[in-house]
Enzyme design. Structure first.
Site, PDB file in Angstrom:
ATOM      1  N   CYS A 110       0.816  -1.224   0.000  1.00 38.66           N
ATOM      2  CA  CYS A 110       0.000   0.000   0.000  1.00 38.66           C
ATOM      3  C   CYS A 110       0.846   1.269   0.000  1.00 38.66           C
ATOM      4  CB  CYS A 110      -0.950   0.002   1.191  1.00 38.66           C
ATOM      5  SG  CYS A 110      -1.955  -1.485   1.261  1.00 38.66           S
ATOM      6  N   HIS A 251      -2.991   6.744   4.162  1.00 43.61           N
ATOM      7  CA  HIS A 251      -3.471   5.536   3.489  1.00 43.61           C
ATOM      8  C   HIS A 251      -4.820   5.146   4.096  1.00 43.61           C
ATOM      9  CE1 HIS A 251      -3.933   1.622   1.935  1.00 43.61           C
ATOM     10  NE2 HIS A 251      -3.437   0.969   2.963  1.00 43.61           N
ATOM     11  N   ASN A 281      -9.992  -0.290   1.104  1.00 43.98           N
ATOM     12  CA  ASN A 281      -8.536  -0.207   0.974  1.00 43.98           C
ATOM     13  C   ASN A 281      -8.138  -0.577  -0.460  1.00 43.98           C
ATOM     14  OD1 ASN A 281      -5.784  -0.605   1.012  1.00 43.98           O
ATOM     15  ND2 ASN A 281      -5.769  -1.835   2.887  1.00 43.98           N
TER      16      ASN A 281
END
Ligand code: UT7
Length: 324
Positions: A110, A251, A281
């Site tokens: 990520c 994030h 996500n």
């Protein structure tokens, strides 16, 4: 150097928490309270990473008023490229028509977009590149175990892109980057099969080893510490203070992680950008989709300092400070 344009693109299909209730033993209440997610986007069966990334790239190039033939570098952060090789950056180079561009992918989970942006910045700073296209894209739905409620409710698909151009305007563009990694945490988030360790076989498919495995609790703790750590490193590298940051873009992995990080830093929540309720996500795409949406929503103005921080598989973490 300047961020001359950004763009983002998500697949059309929306998967809501109510839809997930029909797939695994979960509830809208659990997902909302534990993650802040309400819905996420899921790509079509024939839709690969480059198919959505190319649209994000076209939007970023249009805003930057850059022709694809002028791009000399394409860096793509992804863990779910079209294929293991060639790189999705090469696929995009062909689709966009950017024959002068060097092209490669970066695997940093990520943190992929931040790693990619940092690399492109070094290419421009060294003079090796003038116009770089930096992409974050992931199609995690294709490596999700749809029988595992502890992961399948969390992920969504998406892509975003930014155009970086060499420029002489002082104190504008990328002010600082910070990258970190700790391979000791690799076991907390990984896909066991499909690489040279465990090549694809009937057994690996039967055992669902081509899907993402995650120790959510272990990642949660590292996530809060590492994103706060990234912000502090960026503050030390620049002359910025916390109060100078107009928008913090973390994030989008879990609303509780974002809230805990913000609290740890004593940063005002109203200056934190959140879109996790819409997309879940999206891994490497998360921070660049958020940056693009924040800009298009008028949350970032000329002269504003913004910090973007992330953590992910590797483990990796890092951040970037940008003045627009
Ligand atoms: O981008 C980087 C990658 N990932 C992350 O950043 C994820 C980081 N971790 C997290 O966000 C959180 O740890 C999760 C959202 C994954 C889990 O939240 P949690 O509060 O840490 O829950 P937990 O894993 O401690 O599970 C609590 C309970 C368990 O039941 P028992 O053992 O207490 O009876 C789970 O079985 O919640 C259960 N559970 C669920 N229940 C309903 C786990 N997933 C679900 C679900 N629906 N989808």
């Amino acid at each position: 150097m300047v961020v001359a344009g950004t763009g983002s693109q998500v697949p059309e299909r929306i998967l809501t928490n109510a839809d997930l209730e029909k797939i695994v033993d979960t509830s809208d209440q659990w997902i909302t309270e534990r993650t802040g997610m309400k819905e996420r986007r899921i790509s079509a069966p024939d839709e690969a990473a480059s198919d959505i990334a190319v649209k994000a790239c076209e939007k970023a190039l249009a805003e930057a008023k850059v022709k694809s033939e002028d791009i000399d570098l394409i860096v793509v952060g992804t863990v779910t490229g079209d294929m293991l090789f060639p790189s999705t950056a090469c696929v995009l180079q062909q689709k966009l028509g950017a024959p002068r561009a060097a092209a490669f992918d970066v695997s940093a989970g990520c943190t992929g977009f931040i790693y990619a942006l940092s690399i492109a910045r070094q290419f421009i700073a060294s003079g090796a590149s003038q116009t770089a296209l930096v992409v974050g894209v992931d199609i995690l739905s294709k490596i999700t175990d749809w029988t595992d409620r502890s992961t399948c409710v969390l992920f969504g698909d998406g892509s975003g892109a930014a155009v970086l151009k060499a420029g002489t305007k002082p104190d504008t563009g990328i002010l600082a980057t910070y990258l970190a990694a700790d391979g000791a945490g690799a076991e907390h988030l990984y896909m066991p099969a499909g690489g040279s360790r465990l090549p694809a076989s009937v057994e690996t498919v039967q055992q669902r080893l081509h899907t993402c495995k995650m120790n959510g609790n272990a990642i949660f703790k590292v996530a809060v510490r590492s994103m706060a750590d990234a912000v502090r490193h960026l503050l030390r590298q620049t002359d910025l203070k916390l109060e100078d940051i107009k928008l913090l873009i973390p994030h989008q992995a879990n609303l509780r992680i974002i809230e805990a990080t913000t609290k740890l830093l004593k940063f005002p929540p109203e200056r934190v950008f959140i879109n996790i309720h819409k997309y879940g996500n999206t891994s490497s795409a998360s921070t660049i989709i958020a940056l693009d949406e924040a800009r298009k929503a008028g949350r970032i103005h000329a002269g504003d300092a913004v910090m973007i921080v992330a953590f992910g598989a590797g483990l990796t973490w890092g951040g970037v400070a940008i003045r627009f």
